[in-house]
Write an enzyme that holds these catalytic residues in place. Structure first.
Site, PDB file in Angstrom:
ATOM      1  N   ASP A 112      42.656  40.338  58.184  1.00  0.00           N
ATOM      2  CA  ASP A 112      41.936  39.263  57.476  1.00  0.00           C
ATOM      3  C   ASP A 112      41.168  38.395  58.479  1.00  0.00           C
ATOM      4  OD1 ASP A 112      43.292  38.809  54.404  1.00  0.00           O
ATOM      5  OD2 ASP A 112      44.527  39.894  55.841  1.00  0.00           O
ATOM      6  N   GLU A 132      37.564  33.068  52.633  1.00  0.00           N
ATOM      7  CA  GLU A 132      38.942  32.775  52.241  1.00  0.00           C
ATOM      8  C   GLU A 132      39.775  32.162  53.364  1.00  0.00           C
ATOM      9  OE1 GLU A 132      41.215  35.947  50.420  1.00  0.00           O
ATOM     10  OE2 GLU A 132      42.728  34.484  49.844  1.00  0.00           O
ATOM     11  N   ASP A 181      35.328  37.546  51.177  1.00  0.00           N
ATOM     12  CA  ASP A 181      36.767  37.785  51.207  1.00  0.00           C
ATOM     13  C   ASP A 181      36.963  38.890  52.234  1.00  0.00           C
ATOM     14  OD1 ASP A 181      39.430  38.082  50.874  1.00  0.00           O
ATOM     15  OD2 ASP A 181      39.385  38.064  48.690  1.00  0.00           O
ATOM     16  N   ASP A 232      39.915  41.555  50.555  1.00  0.00           N
ATOM     17  CA  ASP A 232      40.257  41.273  49.165  1.00  0.00           C
ATOM     18  C   ASP A 232      41.330  42.285  48.767  1.00  0.00           C
ATOM     19  OD1 ASP A 232      40.224  40.404  46.526  1.00  0.00           O
ATOM     20  OD2 ASP A 232      38.590  41.754  45.980  1.00  0.00           O
ATOM     21  N   THR A 272      44.764  41.758  49.837  1.00  0.00           N
ATOM     22  CA  THR A 272      45.631  41.882  51.030  1.00  0.00           C
ATOM     23  C   THR A 272      46.963  42.543  50.668  1.00  0.00           C
ATOM     24  OG1 THR A 272      44.590  39.915  51.941  1.00  0.00           O
ATOM     25  CG2 THR A 272      46.643  40.585  52.955  1.00  0.00           C
ATOM     26  N   HIS A 274      49.475  38.455  38.752  1.00  0.00           N
ATOM     27  CA  HIS A 274      48.066  38.040  38.685  1.00  0.00           C
ATOM     28  C   HIS A 274      47.528  38.083  37.260  1.00  0.00           C
ATOM     29  CE1 HIS A 274      47.096  38.996  43.194  1.00  0.00           C
ATOM     30  NE2 HIS A 274      48.113  38.183  43.038  1.00  0.00           N
ATOM     31  N   ARG A 330      40.938  40.954  33.271  1.00  0.00           N
ATOM     32  CA  ARG A 330      41.682  40.101  34.202  1.00  0.00           C
ATOM     33  C   ARG A 330      41.884  38.741  33.539  1.00  0.00           C
ATOM     34  NH1 ARG A 330      42.446  39.811  39.753  1.00  0.00           N
ATOM     35  NH2 ARG A 330      42.422  37.729  40.620  1.00  0.00           N
TER      36      ARG A 330
HETATM   37  P1  AMP Z   1      43.633  41.674  42.319  1.00  0.00           P
HETATM   38  O1  AMP Z   1      43.991  42.667  43.367  1.00  0.00           O
HETATM   39  O2  AMP Z   1      42.571  42.106  41.391  1.00  0.00           O
HETATM   40  O3  AMP Z   1      44.821  41.125  41.615  1.00  0.00           O
HETATM   41  O4  AMP Z   1      42.933  40.477  43.055  1.00  0.00           O
HETATM   42  C1  AMP Z   1      43.330  40.011  44.304  1.00  0.00           C
HETATM   43  C2  AMP Z   1      43.015  38.555  44.374  1.00  0.00           C
HETATM   44  O5  AMP Z   1      43.774  37.848  43.409  1.00  0.00           O
HETATM   45  C3  AMP Z   1      43.358  37.918  45.691  1.00  0.00           C
HETATM   46  O6  AMP Z   1      42.268  37.970  46.558  1.00  0.00           O
HETATM   47  C4  AMP Z   1      43.709  36.498  45.339  1.00  0.00           C
HETATM   48  O7  AMP Z   1      42.686  35.600  45.688  1.00  0.00           O
HETATM   49  C5  AMP Z   1      43.827  36.506  43.835  1.00  0.00           C
HETATM   50  N1  AMP Z   1      45.078  35.895  43.355  1.00  0.00           N
HETATM   51  C6  AMP Z   1      46.083  35.392  44.088  1.00  0.00           C
HETATM   52  N2  AMP Z   1      47.032  34.858  43.291  1.00  0.00           N
HETATM   53  C7  AMP Z   1      46.620  35.024  42.024  1.00  0.00           C
HETATM   54  C8  AMP Z   1      47.153  34.680  40.745  1.00  0.00           C
HETATM   55  N3  AMP Z   1      48.326  34.068  40.638  1.00  0.00           N
HETATM   56  N4  AMP Z   1      46.456  34.993  39.653  1.00  0.00           N
HETATM   57  C9  AMP Z   1      45.279  35.635  39.759  1.00  0.00           C
HETATM   58  N5  AMP Z   1      44.711  35.995  40.943  1.00  0.00           N
HETATM   59  C10 AMP Z   1      45.359  35.690  42.069  1.00  0.00           C
HETATM   60 MG    MG Z   2      40.747  38.166  47.436  1.00  0.00          MG
END
Ligand code: AMP
Ligand code: MG
Length: 337
Positions: A46, A69, A122, A125, A127, A214, A255
């Site tokens: 990162d 970020e 990011d 993105d 991580t 998420h 999402r």
């Molecule tokens: P994804 O892999 O699509 O879930 O997206 C990854 C991104 O979700 C990361 O870069 C974070 O910035 C973001 N993220 C972190 N915590 C949360 C959360 N509680 N709800 C939604 N997105 C999040």
């Molecule tokens: Mg991200």
């Protein structure tokens, strides 16, 4: 010569190098990650990727702020010494003249203010996907007067166009008004991307985050039940999902935040949204409203993300309406694209 040609060339070079650097680091450092104050993971990759992309952008566009970020505050602490050492060593492979002070400086360039024209990054993105050995993306976008003009994603774990076996990685990018494109991480051939033609909701190939925390699983399940989607959703990290929709390899990305108060970060959405739109798809929030990139570091005026091939979009918004997630036909909704 097309609009944003110079910006696109510089950004493509930076994202390609950064994606190779991230992949090399993943192979070397494996799954080692540090926990940030909010308990989310951060890795050497990162910081190294942010430093590399920030340095490249600063050289070409010194007046453009970068909204990214990471920052270097923790890296400057005594406990972070070994991590910082690894970041500097990683960078020296591509930028041998970058002194430790300039590495700090480059990373901290990411704390720029979102103004009339700025870049958003990011560095890794997804991580959590990077650490797990799954999908992750280097995501970079240029935002001008609240509109994403250029979006790029280096996707080391995604082979969109390859016929050869094994994972080669893809560079996916879009320029507003000019289309969305994909190149492999090893070959120069560029292919135009187009979303799928799937119209029947039951046939939709749906993507969602791998990380259950998420997303709002209950509402997600409600939408799939209402649409009578036959196939199981595919779980993927990062904006690699957006690349899949843009390439017609998936039809729908849903999402919905688990926590109502969660605000999407602009660097998690900007590049992916433009790539899907330029491939002929549609991206809105859960109300069908366009994403508003003029509110600073977050999408403060939007809740949730619905990204689709366009043909399936209204069916999803309708399904959310039947659950009461979309309160009523929103006056702004029809301007989704
Ligand atoms: P994804 O892999 O699509 O879930 O997206 C990854 C991104 O979700 C990361 O870069 C974070 O910035 C973001 N993220 C972190 N915590 C949360 C959360 N509680 N709800 C939604 N997105 C999040
Ligand atoms: Mg991200």
């Amino acid at each position: 010569m097309g609009r944003w040609k110079h910006e696109c060339d510089v950004a493509l070079g930076a994202v390609r190098e950064a994606a190779v650097l991230a992949r090399t680091l993943r192979q070397q450092i494996g799954a080692s990650a540090i926990r940030k104050a909010d308990q989310s993971p951060v890795t050497v990759a990162d910081f190294a990727v942010q430093a590399l992309v920030a340095h490249r952008l600063a050289r070409a566009f010194p007046d453009d702020p970068l909204v990214a970020e990471e920052d270097a505050a923790w890296l400057r602490s005594p406990e972070a010494r070994p991590t910082f050492q690894s970041v500097v060593e990683a960078l020296h492979r591509v930028e041998p003249d970058l002194s430790p002070d300039r590495v700090f400086e480059a990373i901290d360039r990411g704390s720029g203010a979102p103004g009339e024209r700025f870049w958003t990054l990011d560095p890794v993105d997804g991580t959590k996907g990077f650490v797990r050995g799954d999908h992750y993306v280097v995501a970079l976008a240029l935002v001008v007067r609240g509109r994403v003009e250029l979006g790029l994603m280096g996707c080391p774990q995604l082979s969109l166009m390859e016929r050869r076996p094994g994972i080669v990685g893809s560079i996916v990018y879009a320029v507003r008004g000019q289309g969305a494109f994909c190149a492999s991480m090893v070959e120069g051939k560029i292919t135009r991307l187009a979303v799928s033609h799937v119209r029947a909701p039951r046939r939709a190939r749906v993507l969602r985050s791998f990380e259950a925390e998420h997303i709002d699983q209950t509402t997600f399940d409600h939408v799939l039940r209402t649409l009578r989607v036959e196939g199981a959703p595919t779980l993927m990290d990062s904006q690699a999902k957006h690349a899949m929709v843009a390439a017609g390899r998936a039809d729908l990305l849903i999402r919905l935040p688990a926590a109502e108060a969660y605000c999407e970060k602009i660097w998690d959405q900007a590049a992916g949204a433009l790539v899907i739109e330029e491939a002929g798809g549609r991206v809105t929030d859960r109300h069908g409203k366009p994403l508003d990139f003029a509110c600073g570091r977050t999408l403060a005026r939007n809740v949730g993300i619905i990204a689709s091939n366009g043909r399936l979009h209204e069916a999803v918004i309708d399904a959310l309406r039947t659950r009461g997630v979309v309160s009523d036909p929103d006056p702004d909704a029809s301007s989704g694209r």
